[in-house]
Write an enzyme that holds these catalytic residues in place. Structure first.
Site, PDB file in Angstrom:
ATOM      1  N   ARG A 262     -59.175 -17.930 115.944  1.00 34.64           N
ATOM      2  CA  ARG A 262     -58.597 -18.788 116.988  1.00 34.64           C
ATOM      3  C   ARG A 262     -57.257 -19.408 116.622  1.00 34.64           C
ATOM      4  O   ARG A 262     -56.631 -20.036 117.448  1.00 34.64           O
ATOM      5  CB  ARG A 262     -59.574 -19.931 117.326  1.00 34.64           C
TER       6      ARG A 262
ATOM      7  N   GLN B  27     -68.756 -23.559 110.574  1.00 31.88           N
ATOM      8  CA  GLN B  27     -68.576 -22.728 111.766  1.00 31.88           C
ATOM      9  C   GLN B  27     -68.456 -21.262 111.357  1.00 31.88           C
ATOM     10  O   GLN B  27     -68.359 -20.388 112.212  1.00 31.88           O
ATOM     11  CB  GLN B  27     -67.301 -23.146 112.518  1.00 31.88           C
TER      12      GLN B  27
ATOM     13  N   ASP C 290     -69.691 -16.123 107.454  1.00 30.02           N
ATOM     14  CA  ASP C 290     -69.416 -15.180 106.367  1.00 30.02           C
ATOM     15  C   ASP C 290     -70.255 -15.374 105.113  1.00 30.02           C
ATOM     16  O   ASP C 290     -70.163 -14.584 104.171  1.00 30.02           O
ATOM     17  CB  ASP C 290     -67.923 -15.230 106.006  1.00 30.02           C
TER      18      ASP C 290
ATOM     19  N   HIS D  80     -72.771 -21.616 113.831  1.00 32.24           N
ATOM     20  CA  HIS D  80     -72.471 -20.405 114.592  1.00 32.24           C
ATOM     21  C   HIS D  80     -73.252 -19.199 114.090  1.00 32.24           C
ATOM     22  O   HIS D  80     -72.936 -18.060 114.420  1.00 32.24           O
ATOM     23  CB  HIS D  80     -70.960 -20.121 114.590  1.00 32.24           C
TER      24      HIS D  80
ATOM     25  N   CYS E  76     -87.748 -10.045 121.658  1.00 28.86           N
ATOM     26  CA  CYS E  76     -88.918 -10.702 121.049  1.00 28.86           C
ATOM     27  C   CYS E  76     -88.525 -11.792 120.058  1.00 28.86           C
ATOM     28  O   CYS E  76     -89.398 -12.519 119.575  1.00 28.86           O
ATOM     29  CB  CYS E  76     -89.830  -9.670 120.376  1.00 28.86           C
TER      30      CYS E  76
ATOM     31  N   CYS F  19     -90.318  -4.079 119.224  1.00 32.75           N
ATOM     32  CA  CYS F  19     -90.480  -4.051 120.683  1.00 32.75           C
ATOM     33  C   CYS F  19     -89.468  -3.150 121.395  1.00 32.75           C
ATOM     34  O   CYS F  19     -89.537  -2.983 122.607  1.00 32.75           O
ATOM     35  CB  CYS F  19     -90.391  -5.476 121.248  1.00 32.75           C
TER      36      CYS F  19
ATOM     37  N   SER G  77     -60.010 -26.199 113.204  1.00 36.91           N
ATOM     38  CA  SER G  77     -59.038 -26.701 114.169  1.00 36.91           C
ATOM     39  C   SER G  77     -59.661 -27.779 115.060  1.00 36.91           C
ATOM     40  O   SER G  77     -58.970 -28.394 115.862  1.00 36.91           O
ATOM     41  CB  SER G  77     -58.510 -25.550 115.025  1.00 36.91           C
TER      42      SER G  77
ATOM     43  N   ASN H   3     -56.387 -29.560 107.012  1.00 36.42           N
ATOM     44  CA  ASN H   3     -56.106 -28.398 107.860  1.00 36.42           C
ATOM     45  C   ASN H   3     -54.601 -28.215 107.981  1.00 36.42           C
ATOM     46  O   ASN H   3     -53.860 -29.194 108.072  1.00 36.42           O
ATOM     47  CB  ASN H   3     -56.724 -28.608 109.259  1.00 36.42           C
TER      48      ASN H   3
END
Ligand code: ZN
Length: 260
Positions: free
Chosen positions: A38, A105, A108, A125, A136, A161, A200, A224
């Site tokens: 993003r 988030q 990995d 996430h 199932c 299933c 972010s 950041n």
């Protein structure tokens, strides 16, 4: 540094903190070679059509999307990536017994690979390394499913299933798991410092955790490279490469404590 608080202040806060909760995003893994989806150079920013692959609706409706998604999982940079100094800095905090949790988030698995206790990593996430059956709810390992892809099944169905399977990650259009979110909110509300690293803070509800922490009385430290919507309520904003600055902030806190 941005704002009035300096790096020494952040080190002092971390040194004094009994419980630190980290909230990590793509930025902590870009130095491990995993692209940010993003950010300004993000995969989805440069190619919005790629985002369609990650909507639950198109995944269920279109076998071609699923075939491409399985190939993307097989080729994901996370398989070859190594944790970096930023991930390891958080392991250091945990070994001091002062890490409340890592809310991430990222899908990995690099926090666990760096040595963080899997029990203290809250993957809001989801994870690339497991697979869910959408019918199932059965869960299996990603590697065993990719072995089936390698053996010629281009869209491996659930062996129980026959249902459609998907990586245990949260797609666009898919709800986050309430239990995981509840754990994340508890960890954000129950810390002296919320260290938001490489995120972010633009995706809800993850971003709102910063506000949860501040309302509960924690200091908010944002590390950041780019500005975030929460910079104005942060107690400090650090705009330096994570792998360089995070070890400095955290390691110094170890030294400070031992001097007292
Ligand atoms: Zn199934």
């Amino acid at each position: 540094m941005v704002g009035t608080a300096g790096e020494d202040d952040v080190r002092a806060w971390l040194a004094a903190a009994r419980q630190v909760t980290a909230l990590t995003g793509a930025g902590i893994s870009t130095e491990s070679g995993i692209p940010d989806f993003r950010g300004p150079q993000g995969v989805w920013t440069k190619d919005p059509a790629a985002q369609r692959l990650f909507t639950l609706q198109s995944y269920v409706a279109d076998p071609a999307v699923r075939r491409l998604a399985w190939r993307n999982r097989r080729d994901h940079p996370a398989w070859a990536a190594e944790p970096n100094a930023g991930h390891r800095a958080l392991v250091g905090l945990e070994r001091e017994g002062r890490l409340r949790a890592i809310i991430t988030q990222n899908i990995d698995g690099l926090h666990q690979r760096a040595g963080s206790d899997p029990a203290s990593v809250i993957e809001i996430h989801g994870t690339l390394f497991e697979v869910d059956c959408l019918s199932c709810g059965g869960r299996t390992g990603m590697r065993e499913n990719l072995d089936r892809v390698a053996a010629g099944e281009d869209d491996p169905a659930c062996l129980t299933c026959g249902g459609i399977q998907k990586a245990a990650t949260i797609s666009f259009g898919q709800a986050l798991r309430p239990e995981v979110l509840r754990q994340a909110a508890l960890a954000a509300a129950d810390c002296d410092v919320l260290l938001a690293v490489g995120t972010s803070l633009q995706v809800q509800p993850a971003a709102g955790l910063a506000e949860v922490a501040v309302r509960a009385g924690a200091r908010l430290v944002i590390v950041n490279l780019d500005p975030t919507p929460y910079d104005s309520i942060a107690h400090a904003v650090v705009r330096e490469p994570i792998g360089t600055v995070l070890p400095r902030l955290v390691t110094s806190s170890v030294a400070w404590r031992s001097q007292r």
